[in-house]
Motif scaffolding. Structure first.
Motif, mmCIF file in Angstrom:
data_model
loop_
_atom_site.group_PDB
_atom_site.id
_atom_site.type_symbol
_atom_site.label_atom_id
_atom_site.label_comp_id
_atom_site.label_asym_id
_atom_site.label_seq_id
_atom_site.Cartn_x
_atom_site.Cartn_y
_atom_site.Cartn_z
ATOM 1 N N THR A 52 0.763 -1.089 0.080
ATOM 2 C CA THR A 52 0.067 -0.045 0.058
ATOM 3 C C THR A 52 0.997 1.181 0.039
ATOM 4 O OG1 THR A 52 -0.088 0.187 2.303
ATOM 5 C CG2 THR A 52 -1.726 -1.034 1.381
ATOM 6 N N PRO A 55 -3.074 4.728 3.007
ATOM 7 C CA PRO A 55 -4.034 3.907 3.976
ATOM 8 C C PRO A 55 -5.246 3.562 2.868
ATOM 9 C CG PRO A 55 -3.463 5.958 4.854
ATOM 10 C CD PRO A 55 -2.921 6.198 3.587
ATOM 11 N N ARG A 57 -9.047 1.677 2.901
ATOM 12 C CA ARG A 57 -10.392 0.839 3.814
ATOM 13 C C ARG A 57 -11.150 0.078 2.608
ATOM 14 N NH1 ARG A 57 -15.804 2.515 4.538
ATOM 15 N NH2 ARG A 57 -15.360 4.313 3.359
ATOM 16 N N GLN A 69 -2.250 -8.910 7.795
ATOM 17 C CA GLN A 69 -1.474 -7.467 7.897
ATOM 18 C C GLN A 69 -0.123 -7.801 8.096
ATOM 19 O OE1 GLN A 69 -3.286 -4.035 8.791
ATOM 20 N NE2 GLN A 69 -5.250 -4.784 8.974
ATOM 21 N N SER A 71 1.937 -6.483 10.181
ATOM 22 C CA SER A 71 2.019 -6.924 11.633
ATOM 23 C C SER A 71 1.816 -8.361 12.099
ATOM 24 C CB SER A 71 1.169 -5.993 12.517
ATOM 25 O OG SER A 71 -0.182 -6.457 12.368
ATOM 26 N N ARG A 84 -9.139 -2.350 7.498
ATOM 27 C CA ARG A 84 -8.320 -1.078 7.028
ATOM 28 C C ARG A 84 -6.813 -1.670 7.038
ATOM 29 N NH1 ARG A 84 -11.050 3.988 7.711
ATOM 30 N NH2 ARG A 84 -13.064 3.660 8.757
ATOM 31 N N ILE A 85 -6.092 -1.088 6.088
ATOM 32 C CA ILE A 85 -4.779 -1.314 5.983
ATOM 33 C C ILE A 85 -3.957 0.117 6.056
ATOM 34 C CG2 ILE A 85 -2.885 -2.238 4.248
ATOM 35 C CD1 ILE A 85 -4.977 -4.250 5.251
ATOM 36 N N PRO A 86 -2.847 0.102 6.664
ATOM 37 C CA PRO A 86 -2.054 1.384 7.051
ATOM 38 C C PRO A 86 -1.276 1.593 5.808
ATOM 39 C CG PRO A 86 -1.398 -0.059 8.782
ATOM 40 C CD PRO A 86 -2.349 -0.734 7.608
ATOM 41 N N GLY A 87 -0.967 3.062 5.444
ATOM 42 C CA GLY A 87 -0.165 3.411 4.287
ATOM 43 C C GLY A 87 1.126 2.764 4.310
ATOM 44 N N ASN A 88 1.995 2.734 3.251
ATOM 45 C CA ASN A 88 3.084 2.271 3.226
ATOM 46 C C ASN A 88 3.483 0.704 4.038
ATOM 47 O OD1 ASN A 88 4.051 4.489 1.768
ATOM 48 N ND2 ASN A 88 3.908 5.452 3.728
ATOM 49 N N SER A 89 2.469 0.152 3.822
ATOM 50 C CA SER A 89 2.443 -1.149 4.315
ATOM 51 C C SER A 89 2.388 -2.172 3.282
ATOM 52 C CB SER A 89 1.435 -1.231 5.520
ATOM 53 O OG SER A 89 1.595 -2.487 6.270
#
Length: 107
Positions: A52, A55, A57, A69, A71, A84-89
């Motif tokens: 990504t 961010p 959704r 994810q 994480s 949701r997925i964080p940005g730069n991930s």
């Protein structure tokens, strides 16, 4: 739970599809009246990894998926649910038992 969109009024849509993984994941970019981009797509059964920038959704509109994810957190989602997925991930998404359809909003 999120309201599951079934129709969009007053949008512009790119005719050219975004095609990933040899056609197993396909989406179309759409733009609301203010020019904000979102995508509508489908995921054929399988497992796919995406990176990504902004961010995201994602609202599942049909079918179901499992998401892992960056994480390591794993969640499952069905029609009417969102994640949701964080940005730069990054995330890995798996569609099992049929096609998973979604709307992705960039936040």
């Amino acid at each position: 739970m999120s309201e599951t969109p079934s129709k969009f009024d007053n949008v512009m849509v790119d005719a050219k599809a975004n095609v990933y993984f040899d056609g197993k994941v396909v989406s179309h970019s759409a733009y609301d009246m203010k020019g904000k981009k979102f995508t509508l797509g489908l995921i054929y059964p399988g497992t796919y990894r995406f990176n990504t920038g902004a961010p995201e959704r994602m609202v599942i509109t049909a079918g179901a998926c499992r998401v892992v994810q960056a994480s390591g957190a794993m969640t499952s989602h069905k029609a009417g649910e969102e994640f949701r997925i964080p940005g730069n991930s990054a995330f890995t998404i798996t569609a099992e038992g049929g096609i998973c359809e979604y709307v992705c909003y960039f936040e």
